[in-house]
Design a protein around this motif. Sequence first.
Motif, PDB file in Angstrom:
ATOM      1  N   THR A 199       0.844  -1.194   0.000  1.00  0.00           N
ATOM      2  CA  THR A 199       0.000   0.000   0.000  1.00  0.00           C
ATOM      3  C   THR A 199       0.879   1.243   0.000  1.00  0.00           C
ATOM      4  O   THR A 199       1.992   1.232   0.523  1.00  0.00           O
ATOM      5  CB  THR A 199      -0.892   0.043   1.247  1.00  0.00           C
ATOM      6  OG1 THR A 199      -0.055   0.005   2.414  1.00  0.00           O
ATOM      7  CG2 THR A 199      -1.848  -1.131   1.288  1.00  0.00           C
ATOM      8  N   ASN A 200       0.364   2.322  -0.545  1.00  0.00           N
ATOM      9  CA  ASN A 200       1.035   3.623  -0.455  1.00  0.00           C
ATOM     10  C   ASN A 200      -0.003   4.730  -0.476  1.00  0.00           C
ATOM     11  O   ASN A 200      -1.036   4.625  -1.117  1.00  0.00           O
ATOM     12  CB  ASN A 200       2.051   3.814  -1.578  1.00  0.00           C
ATOM     13  CG  ASN A 200       3.450   3.391  -1.162  1.00  0.00           C
ATOM     14  OD1 ASN A 200       4.042   3.983  -0.275  1.00  0.00           O
ATOM     15  ND2 ASN A 200       3.965   2.344  -1.788  1.00  0.00           N
ATOM     16  N   GLY A 201       0.304   5.824   0.209  1.00  0.00           N
ATOM     17  CA  GLY A 201      -0.645   6.903   0.381  1.00  0.00           C
ATOM     18  C   GLY A 201      -1.294   6.727   1.750  1.00  0.00           C
ATOM     19  O   GLY A 201      -0.713   6.109   2.633  1.00  0.00           O
ATOM     20  N   PRO A 202      -2.471   7.261   1.915  1.00  0.00           N
ATOM     21  CA  PRO A 202      -3.334   7.942   0.961  1.00  0.00           C
ATOM     22  C   PRO A 202      -3.019   9.435   0.834  1.00  0.00           C
ATOM     23  O   PRO A 202      -2.066   9.937   1.390  1.00  0.00           O
ATOM     24  CB  PRO A 202      -4.732   7.720   1.546  1.00  0.00           C
ATOM     25  CG  PRO A 202      -4.572   6.750   2.670  1.00  0.00           C
ATOM     26  CD  PRO A 202      -3.174   6.916   3.143  1.00  0.00           C
ATOM     27  N   GLY A 248       4.325   6.898  -2.895  1.00  0.00           N
ATOM     28  CA  GLY A 248       3.426   7.775  -2.152  1.00  0.00           C
ATOM     29  C   GLY A 248       2.910   8.950  -2.951  1.00  0.00           C
ATOM     30  O   GLY A 248       3.681   9.645  -3.604  1.00  0.00           O
ATOM     31  N   PRO A 249       1.597   9.229  -2.895  1.00  0.00           N
ATOM     32  CA  PRO A 249       1.016  10.384  -3.580  1.00  0.00           C
ATOM     33  C   PRO A 249       0.938  11.621  -2.681  1.00  0.00           C
ATOM     34  O   PRO A 249       0.986  11.530  -1.454  1.00  0.00           O
ATOM     35  CB  PRO A 249      -0.393   9.896  -3.926  1.00  0.00           C
ATOM     36  CG  PRO A 249      -0.737   8.980  -2.799  1.00  0.00           C
ATOM     37  CD  PRO A 249       0.561   8.336  -2.359  1.00  0.00           C
ATOM     38  N   VAL A 291      -2.546  15.396  -8.629  1.00  0.00           N
ATOM     39  CA  VAL A 291      -1.947  14.332  -7.832  1.00  0.00           C
ATOM     40  C   VAL A 291      -0.512  14.096  -8.293  1.00  0.00           C
ATOM     41  O   VAL A 291      -0.264  13.813  -9.467  1.00  0.00           O
ATOM     42  CB  VAL A 291      -2.761  13.028  -7.953  1.00  0.00           C
ATOM     43  CG1 VAL A 291      -2.114  11.905  -7.151  1.00  0.00           C
ATOM     44  CG2 VAL A 291      -4.196  13.254  -7.485  1.00  0.00           C
ATOM     45  N   TRP A 292       0.412  14.213  -7.354  1.00  0.00           N
ATOM     46  CA  TRP A 292       1.817  13.917  -7.598  1.00  0.00           C
ATOM     47  C   TRP A 292       2.127  12.532  -7.049  1.00  0.00           C
ATOM     48  O   TRP A 292       1.632  12.158  -5.988  1.00  0.00           O
ATOM     49  CB  TRP A 292       2.704  14.924  -6.885  1.00  0.00           C
ATOM     50  CG  TRP A 292       2.670  16.318  -7.427  1.00  0.00           C
ATOM     51  CD1 TRP A 292       1.682  17.252  -7.234  1.00  0.00           C
ATOM     52  CD2 TRP A 292       3.678  16.958  -8.217  1.00  0.00           C
ATOM     53  NE1 TRP A 292       2.018  18.428  -7.862  1.00  0.00           N
ATOM     54  CE2 TRP A 292       3.248  18.277  -8.462  1.00  0.00           C
ATOM     55  CE3 TRP A 292       4.914  16.548  -8.724  1.00  0.00           C
ATOM     56  CZ2 TRP A 292       3.990  19.187  -9.205  1.00  0.00           C
ATOM     57  CZ3 TRP A 292       5.669  17.445  -9.453  1.00  0.00           C
ATOM     58  CH2 TRP A 292       5.214  18.748  -9.696  1.00  0.00           C
ATOM     59  N   LYS A 310       8.197   9.425  -2.000  1.00  0.00           N
ATOM     60  CA  LYS A 310       7.049  10.282  -1.687  1.00  0.00           C
ATOM     61  C   LYS A 310       7.464  11.742  -1.645  1.00  0.00           C
ATOM     62  O   LYS A 310       8.633  12.061  -1.415  1.00  0.00           O
ATOM     63  CB  LYS A 310       6.412   9.887  -0.347  1.00  0.00           C
ATOM     64  CG  LYS A 310       5.036  10.538  -0.128  1.00  0.00           C
ATOM     65  CD  LYS A 310       4.328   9.991   1.079  1.00  0.00           C
ATOM     66  CE  LYS A 310       2.930  10.618   1.204  1.00  0.00           C
ATOM     67  NZ  LYS A 310       2.164  10.063   2.340  1.00  0.00           N
ATOM     68  N   LEU A 311       6.478  12.639  -1.843  1.00  0.00           N
ATOM     69  CA  LEU A 311       6.694  14.084  -1.859  1.00  0.00           C
ATOM     70  C   LEU A 311       5.931  14.757  -0.725  1.00  0.00           C
ATOM     71  O   LEU A 311       4.891  14.268  -0.268  1.00  0.00           O
ATOM     72  CB  LEU A 311       6.204  14.690  -3.177  1.00  0.00           C
ATOM     73  CG  LEU A 311       6.642  14.044  -4.488  1.00  0.00           C
ATOM     74  CD1 LEU A 311       5.989  14.764  -5.650  1.00  0.00           C
ATOM     75  CD2 LEU A 311       8.146  14.064  -4.606  1.00  0.00           C
ATOM     76  N   ALA A 312       6.443  15.918  -0.313  1.00  0.00           N
ATOM     77  CA  ALA A 312       5.723  16.797   0.611  1.00  0.00           C
ATOM     78  C   ALA A 312       5.996  18.234   0.201  1.00  0.00           C
ATOM     79  O   ALA A 312       7.123  18.576  -0.171  1.00  0.00           O
ATOM     80  CB  ALA A 312       6.171  16.563   2.050  1.00  0.00           C
TER      81      ALA A 312
END
Length: 292
Positions: free
Chosen positions: A148-151, A199-200, A208-209, A240-242
């Motif tokens: 899993t990745n995200g949400p 990760g989005p 959505v990235w 993942k991004l932030a």
Amino acid sequence: MKVLSEPDCVLRADAELGEGPVWRADDDAVWFVDIKGRRIHRYEPVTGAAWSWAAPAQPGFIAPVAGGGWVAGLKTGLHRFEPRGGRFELITAVEDPSLDNRLNDGFVDAKGRLWFGSMHDGETALTGALYRLDERGLQRCDTGYCITNGPAASPDGRTLYHTDTLQKTIYAFDLSPAGELSNKRVFARIEEGGGYPDGPAVDAEGCVWTGLFAGWHVRRYSPKGELLAKVGFPVANITKLAFGGDDLTSVYATTAWKGLSADEREKQPLAGGLFRFEVDVPGLPQNQMAHA
């Protein structure tokens, strides 16, 4: 949307599996985890200073709590994390240890609810699930995942995005005001050879990235799932991004050297580092958990 700079490695964290960057505005710092290295990192962009804490089990994410403090999602369950002293206190176990799952990636929505996934640590069994934690307690919301990745959620809070990494698919759900999910559907699929969606994150325009593991770049999709932009990286595994900084136009990206051969690591000396690039469309503010 314009990318205003090339990705620059701002911290050579050497993370085996960097994940889950969080911009905490009241701290002026980026926090993230190294899952396989069992560490939590903090980076101060203004000073360049960095700190690191050892975790007692693999940390999949950390989430800020309103009023201060953190919740850390470890393989052994949800824990309160206190940076001062590096203490971890178990809140609750999430799954039966016999599944050999670990927690992987989390997100706090605008109502202060925590969303996170579990995944099979050996990356072979479909034992992973999507969870929600709020004042009602812990709820399993979707199942059948290996990784899993995200949400992440849309700016209006009506759509939740969640990734099935091995299926190379980002899903969208309708999200009700009460936090219920419905109408699961494919938002975007990554083509063969494009890497694996990790990760989005969502920006202020609702785009959505997603980082791409083994894909050498990140992508930006419109709210309709149309590919709008790509940003290339000097490393293969972007997780993942932030969005951070005073105006949320500095994008921080975690990366990983997990799975790279010795030769590949030599050719990618920055793998596992924390990167930053600038954009002209800001991200959404980091939310904080209302209940922990």
